[in-house]
Write a protein that holds these residues in place. Structure first.
Motif, PDB file in Angstrom:
ATOM      1  N   ILE A  85      10.248  10.406 120.728  1.00  0.00           N
ATOM      2  CA  ILE A  85      10.793   9.845 121.965  1.00  0.00           C
ATOM      3  C   ILE A  85      10.295  10.687 123.129  1.00  0.00           C
ATOM      4  N   LYS A  86       9.736  10.015 124.139  1.00  0.00           N
ATOM      5  CA  LYS A  86       9.148  10.730 125.270  1.00  0.00           C
ATOM      6  C   LYS A  86       9.901  10.414 126.556  1.00  0.00           C
ATOM      7  N   THR A  87      10.045  11.436 127.409  1.00  0.00           N
ATOM      8  CA  THR A  87      10.691  11.275 128.708  1.00  0.00           C
ATOM      9  C   THR A  87       9.900  12.067 129.741  1.00  0.00           C
ATOM     10  N   GLU A  88      10.236  11.871 131.004  1.00  0.00           N
ATOM     11  CA  GLU A  88       9.606  12.655 132.063  1.00  0.00           C
ATOM     12  C   GLU A  88      10.177  14.071 132.050  1.00  0.00           C
ATOM     13  N   SER A 210       8.603  15.809 124.870  1.00  0.00           N
ATOM     14  CA  SER A 210       9.391  15.754 126.102  1.00  0.00           C
ATOM     15  C   SER A 210      10.849  15.369 125.826  1.00  0.00           C
ATOM     16  N   GLY A 211      11.065  14.401 124.935  1.00  0.00           N
ATOM     17  CA  GLY A 211      12.431  14.021 124.587  1.00  0.00           C
ATOM     18  C   GLY A 211      13.175  15.144 123.888  1.00  0.00           C
ATOM     19  N   GLU A 214      14.169  17.751 126.477  1.00  0.00           N
ATOM     20  CA  GLU A 214      15.303  17.283 127.269  1.00  0.00           C
ATOM     21  C   GLU A 214      16.622  17.483 126.514  1.00  0.00           C
ATOM     22  N   ASN A 215      16.633  17.148 125.242  1.00  0.00           N
ATOM     23  CA  ASN A 215      17.853  17.322 124.436  1.00  0.00           C
ATOM     24  C   ASN A 215      18.215  18.800 124.290  1.00  0.00           C
TER      25      ASN A 215
END
Length: 266
Positions: A85-88, A210-211, A214-215
């Motif tokens: 899972i990818k995020t900014e 990235s995910g 973030e976590n």
């Protein structure tokens, strides 16, 4: 000679090597080649690679038929088992192992045999076992170069970046060694290995971890997790420290009771 076979400049198309192998199967030597193929011979010398990179034999067998070169074979075999899972995010937000430790994150050896499968679940960061040898830097560098040269998904590139932040210092490396995630006695050497490799890596907005980052930051941002970590690391890190804390609490409670009783008696 096996280290030379993984050098970027020595890569030959596997179909050419297979054709040469088949040409060697002359009638005079037919018995010697019985039951042999390019893949069986390759698996023989690839066992040395498996001491550097933990890869399932089944994955090596599956991806050998799809690979174009030896390095491509490893690249395919090292792909994450599932799309992350990818995020900014921003690179400066990637925490080190010590920062995670102080934020209440635990470290555990992952069950996956795929090196790039780093996961975070219920406060525990799981990572497959990694062992770094003297020739590891050269080996990793060739995989990085091959991945970047051909414009493939930068899975190994992102792994190197993630590890360079996790083991930013010798203390970070020592923490992972103590938790059995990394098999290396020299913590200084480990941090320098990834600092060297990350110079040849590039961070993009498609960073696969990235995910995960973030976590991790969300978990470390909770005050209760930090307080639990401080209590455990500073006051319950040894049996004697735990006994001392319990004794102090009991003494405090008894003192409060005595004070209350004195006030009531007045």
């Amino acid at each position: 000679m096996w280290p030379d076979l993984w050098l970027l400049e020595n890569q030959l198309p596997l179909f050419i090597l297979n054709d040469l192998f088949n040409l060697a199967k002359t009638a005079a030597y037919d018995d010697e080649y019985e039951g042999l193929s390019l893949i069986t011979i390759t698996f023989g010398f690839a066992q040395a690679v498996l001491t550097v990179l933990p890869i399932e034999n089944s994955l090596l067998e599956i991806f050998f038929l799809q690979a174009t070169h030896f390095l491509d074979w490893l690249r395919l075999s090292l792909q994450p088992s599932q799309e992350p899972i990818k995020t900014e995010f921003q690179a400066q937000n990637i925490p080190s192992a010590m920062e995670l430790h102080q934020g209440g994150v635990k470290f555990q050896l992952g069950s996956s045999k795929t090196l790039l499968d780093i996961s975070f679940n219920k406060g525990t960061l799981e990572s497959p076992f990694l062992t770094v040898y003297d020739n590891s830097v050269s080996f990793y560098r060739n995989i990085l170069a091959f991945e970047n040269m051909h414009g493939y998904s930068r899975y190994f590139n992102d792994y190197v970046i993630m590890m360079s932040y996790l083991v930013n210092t010798a203390k970070d490396a020592e923490l992972l060694i103590q938790n059995g995630v990394i098999g290396l006695g020299n913590s200084e050497r480990l941090s320098s290995v990834f600092r060297s490799l990350v110079k040849e890596s590039s961070l993009s907005g498609n960073f696969q971890y990235s995910g995960l980052v973030e976590n991790l930051n969300i978990h470390c941002g909770h005050r209760c997790n930090k307080w639990k970590a401080i209590l455990k690391q500073n006051y319950f890190n040894t049996p004697w420290a735990s006994i001392s804390v319990v004794a102090a609490v009991i003494l405090l409670v008894l003192t409060c009771i005595q004070t209350a009783c004195s006030i009531v008696a007045l």
